[in-house]
Scaffold this active site. Structure first.
Site, PDB file in Angstrom:
ATOM      1  CG  ASP A  92      51.293 -91.954   3.949  1.00 45.91           C
ATOM      2  OD1 ASP A  92      52.461 -92.355   3.834  1.00 45.91           O
ATOM      3  OD2 ASP A  92      50.945 -90.784   3.756  1.00 45.91           O
ATOM      4  N   GLY A  94      53.215 -91.739   7.507  1.00 47.64           N
ATOM      5  CA  GLY A  94      53.322 -90.481   8.242  1.00 47.64           C
ATOM      6  C   GLY A  94      54.222 -89.485   7.558  1.00 47.64           C
ATOM      7  N   GLY A  95      54.813 -89.870   6.414  1.00 48.75           N
ATOM      8  CA  GLY A  95      55.705 -88.971   5.706  1.00 48.75           C
ATOM      9  C   GLY A  95      55.027 -87.700   5.237  1.00 48.75           C
ATOM     10  CG  ASP A 146      58.333 -90.422   2.594  1.00 43.70           C
ATOM     11  OD1 ASP A 146      57.454 -90.597   3.463  1.00 43.70           O
ATOM     12  OD2 ASP A 146      58.088 -89.899   1.501  1.00 43.70           O
ATOM     13  N   GLY A 223      56.280 -87.101  -2.914  1.00 41.97           N
ATOM     14  CA  GLY A 223      56.762 -85.734  -3.046  1.00 41.97           C
ATOM     15  C   GLY A 223      56.287 -85.005  -4.276  1.00 41.97           C
ATOM     16  CG  ASP A 273      46.795 -91.719  -1.633  1.00 44.96           C
ATOM     17  OD1 ASP A 273      46.460 -90.844  -0.818  1.00 44.96           O
ATOM     18  OD2 ASP A 273      47.973 -91.833  -2.047  1.00 44.96           O
TER      19      ASP A 273
END
Length: 376
Positions: A92, A94-95, A146, A223, A273
């Site tokens: 991932d 870091g969003g 993002d 999101g 995940d």
């Protein structure tokens, strides 16, 4: 080197079974990725995660950037060698930390400026730096940076974050292509874009279409599972997935419960995940084929029955509920280890059962029967 690609092997309605081919092996889909945020799936050996049936696990750019550091991991041979995991790894970008660590970060067009939760030092995570870190780690699937925001939120704020994420996606794409041209990323590695837009169907459509135009190797729906609820999450998936290409993987980030997984696979999601299997295991909640079991409850104190006689995990079949209750109530490490193992196996068995049901053309019937069992 093997080139990254997705193979659709079969479908039952919109539920899909396939394979993601990477340089480090094949990922059978639908797939659930155990979360190894800081190069460890908590309370489990890498061998246990692999033997549970996981083809891929997840690491985190932000946390590994802070400790032990991407450059250090690279000097030590890359993340796979560092943690003794030879199968694929997705990182991932870091969003999610952009949302979860909102009190210690500032967002600008350039990127996200974080104040380290470890020592207070400042770190600018830009789309370019996020890709550079993921290439240093050697991750097989990399995610664009993002901005993920908590829901519910005002439409103008959701739109602002979505548009910023699109601009960051384009910068991520250019950086990844440059890293590949310089030999720091190979054809067996991939960059995924992340669809944002809250629960607004029009914003999701626009985000998806603009990302697809970038011709990335895969697409994630981000999101969600951030406060909107199960039904609205599914409604948003219904509004988003039709705009993503069928010939590429679809990844729903940070999801979720067994029921979330079943309904999302029904709609055509390929990858997931979530921290729930290990986090809940550490706190005494076990997933079984008869539903979730809270082993903190006193009703288990004298129960000599196994946790789940149907599980493929030896620990679920061999240890009594009374013993597991004792371990959890006593705060013994072994309790967290056993239940994390049990839950990791359950999630992998659940994905295997879904793959089989899709192959046999009985997914809907299997899904309704399984949901009834899990919620009794």
């Amino acid at each position: 080197m093997t080139e990254f690609h997705y193979r659709l092997l079969g479908a039952d309605g919109t539920a899909r079974r396939g394979e993601i081919v990477t340089a480090r092996g094949i990922i059978r889909t639908p797939a659930f990725m155990p979360v190894g945020t800081v190069a460890t799936v908590k309370a489990l050996y890498p061998e246990q995660v692999s033997e549970a049936g996981a083809d891929i696990l997840l690491g985190n750019t932000y946390h590994l950037m802070l400790r032990p550091g991407a450059e250090r991991v690279a000097r030590l041979g890359g993340l796979h060698k560092f943690m003794r995991w030879e199968k694929p790894i997705l990182t991932d970008s870091g969003g999610f930390q952009v949302m979860s660590l909102a009190r210690i970060r500032k967002i600008s067009e350039e990127g996200a400026l974080f104040q380290s939760h470890l020592d207070g030092s400042r770190h600018m995570l830009t789309p370019e730096r996020a890709i550079e870190i993921q290439c240093l780690l050697g991750s097989d699937i990399q995610m664009q940076l993002d901005e993920c925001i908590q829901l519910p939120a005002e439409t103008r704020e959701v739109q602002r974050a979505m548009e910023l994420s699109l601009r960051w996606a384009e910068r991520s794409r250019r950086t990844f292509e440059a890293q590949r041209a310089e030999g720091r990323a190979g054809p067996g590695q991939a960059l995924f874009g992340i669809v944002q837009g809250g629960t607004d169907a029009e914003l999701r459509r626009r985000s998806a279409e603009e990302l697809v135009a970038m011709d990335l190797e895969g697409y994630a729906v981000g999101g969600l599972a951030v406060g909107e609820g199960h039904d609205l999450m599914l409604k948003t998936l219904d509004a988003t997935l039709p705009f993503l290409p069928k010939e590429k993987p679809r990844y729903l980030m940070g999801v979720g419960t067994p029921l979330d997984l079943i309904e999302s696979v029904r709609r055509g999601v390929d990858m997931f995940d979530c921290v729930l299997p290990t986090r809940n295991g550490r706190h005494g909640l076990a997933y079984t084929w008869a539903g979730a079991v809270n082993l903190r409850n006193a009703q288990h104190a004298d129960d000599a029955a196994p946790l789940d006689p149907e599980s493929s995990c030896p620990a679920a079949r061999d240890y009594s509920r009374a013993y597991l209750h004792h371990l959890i109530r006593s705060g013994e490490y072994l309790g967290a280890m056993i239940l994390s193992w049990v839950n990791t196996v359950f999630y992998q068995d659940l994905m295997a059962a879904m793959r089989a049901a899709i192959s046999e053309g009985r997914f809907d019937a299997w899904a309704e029967e399984t949901k009834a069992r899990l919620t009794t």
